[in-house]
Design a protein around this motif. Structure first.
Motif, PDB file in Angstrom:
ATOM      1  N   LYS A 177       0.845  -1.188   0.000  1.00 34.84           N
ATOM      2  CA  LYS A 177       0.000   0.000   0.000  1.00 34.84           C
ATOM      3  C   LYS A 177       0.884   1.244   0.000  1.00 34.84           C
ATOM      4  O   LYS A 177       1.732   1.427   0.864  1.00 34.84           O
ATOM      5  N   ARG A 178       0.687   2.115  -1.010  1.00 31.39           N
ATOM      6  CA  ARG A 178       1.475   3.342  -1.154  1.00 31.39           C
ATOM      7  C   ARG A 178       0.591   4.538  -0.832  1.00 31.39           C
ATOM      8  O   ARG A 178      -0.533   4.648  -1.308  1.00 31.39           O
ATOM      9  N   PHE A 179       1.107   5.422   0.009  1.00 27.42           N
ATOM     10  CA  PHE A 179       0.410   6.635   0.414  1.00 27.42           C
ATOM     11  C   PHE A 179       1.036   7.836  -0.276  1.00 27.42           C
ATOM     12  O   PHE A 179       2.254   7.899  -0.445  1.00 27.42           O
ATOM     13  N   TYR A 180       0.194   8.797  -0.658  1.00 24.73           N
ATOM     14  CA  TYR A 180       0.643  10.041  -1.278  1.00 24.73           C
ATOM     15  C   TYR A 180       0.077  11.208  -0.484  1.00 24.73           C
ATOM     16  O   TYR A 180      -1.037  11.135   0.031  1.00 24.73           O
ATOM     17  N   ARG A 181       0.844  12.281  -0.423  1.00 22.78           N
ATOM     18  CA  ARG A 181       0.365  13.526   0.176  1.00 22.78           C
ATOM     19  C   ARG A 181       0.856  14.669  -0.706  1.00 22.78           C
ATOM     20  O   ARG A 181       2.059  14.823  -0.927  1.00 22.78           O
ATOM     21  N   ALA A 182      -0.078  15.463  -1.206  1.00 23.70           N
ATOM     22  CA  ALA A 182       0.251  16.622  -2.035  1.00 23.70           C
ATOM     23  C   ALA A 182      -0.105  17.870  -1.251  1.00 23.70           C
ATOM     24  O   ALA A 182      -1.195  17.965  -0.684  1.00 23.70           O
ATOM     25  N   THR A 183       0.819  18.815  -1.195  1.00 28.81           N
ATOM     26  CA  THR A 183       0.554  20.065  -0.494  1.00 28.81           C
ATOM     27  C   THR A 183       0.744  21.231  -1.452  1.00 28.81           C
ATOM     28  O   THR A 183       1.643  21.227  -2.295  1.00 28.81           O
ATOM     29  N   TRP A 184      -0.132  22.212  -1.322  1.00 23.08           N
ATOM     30  CA  TRP A 184      -0.052  23.455  -2.085  1.00 23.08           C
ATOM     31  C   TRP A 184       0.368  24.524  -1.095  1.00 23.08           C
ATOM     32  O   TRP A 184      -0.343  24.840  -0.148  1.00 23.08           O
ATOM     33  N   HIS A 185       1.570  25.055  -1.282  1.00 23.79           N
ATOM     34  CA  HIS A 185       2.095  26.067  -0.372  1.00 23.79           C
ATOM     35  C   HIS A 185       3.017  26.987  -1.156  1.00 23.79           C
ATOM     36  O   HIS A 185       3.840  26.511  -1.949  1.00 23.79           O
ATOM     37  N   ALA A 186       2.892  28.263  -0.929  1.00 26.26           N
ATOM     38  CA  ALA A 186       3.726  29.270  -1.595  1.00 26.26           C
ATOM     39  C   ALA A 186       3.648  29.135  -3.113  1.00 26.26           C
ATOM     40  O   ALA A 186       4.652  29.201  -3.807  1.00 26.26           O
ATOM     41  N   ASP A 187       2.435  28.914  -3.617  1.00 34.56           N
ATOM     42  CA  ASP A 187       2.164  28.814  -5.056  1.00 34.56           C
ATOM     43  C   ASP A 187       2.916  27.695  -5.756  1.00 34.56           C
ATOM     44  O   ASP A 187       3.303  27.820  -6.924  1.00 34.56           O
ATOM     45  N   LYS A 188       3.145  26.583  -5.066  1.00 43.18           N
ATOM     46  CA  LYS A 188       3.735  25.421  -5.728  1.00 43.18           C
ATOM     47  C   LYS A 188       3.268  24.140  -5.048  1.00 43.18           C
ATOM     48  O   LYS A 188       2.900  24.134  -3.873  1.00 43.18           O
ATOM     49  N   TRP A 189       3.275  23.070  -5.832  1.00 47.27           N
ATOM     50  CA  TRP A 189       2.887  21.753  -5.344  1.00 47.27           C
ATOM     51  C   TRP A 189       4.125  20.991  -4.888  1.00 47.27           C
ATOM     52  O   TRP A 189       5.163  21.031  -5.541  1.00 47.27           O
ATOM     53  N   THR A 190       3.976  20.273  -3.780  1.00 45.40           N
ATOM     54  CA  THR A 190       4.984  19.339  -3.312  1.00 45.40           C
ATOM     55  C   THR A 190       4.264  18.021  -3.070  1.00 45.40           C
ATOM     56  O   THR A 190       3.239  17.982  -2.379  1.00 45.40           O
TER      57      THR A 190
END
Length: 84
Positions: A14-27
């Motif tokens: 099982k693979r988990f992903y987390r995407a964050t939008w901060h300071a006008d960019k995706w991580t």
């Protein structure tokens, strides 16, 4: 800052992903269930962007994120509509 999370089953587990939008960019970071550390995806595969776009689109429909997040992912994918 916004965060969006999802998971999928792979051959590795099982693979988990987390995407964050901060300071006008995706991580985007990822880990496997049995690994304690998260790894940042430097080169994000298109299928991960498509999955994130689907998640953000559904949240937009429920008025939980602004349209600009969907448009930004479309721009990254090259799917933005042509301007007149």
């Amino acid at each position: 800052m916004e965060a969006h999370e999802w998971n999928e089953r792979t051959d590795e587990g099982k693979r988990f992903y987390r995407a964050t939008w901060h300071a006008d960019k995706w991580t985007i970071i990822t880990t496997l269930k049995h690994e304690p550390l998260w790894n940042t995806l430097e080169e994000v595969p298109e299928e991960v962007w498509r999955e994130l776009r689907d998640i953000v689109w559904r949240k937009y429909q429920r008025k939980r994120v602004p349209w600009e997040r969907v448009a930004e992912i479309d721009r990254i994918l090259g799917d933005e509509p042509p301007e007149n």
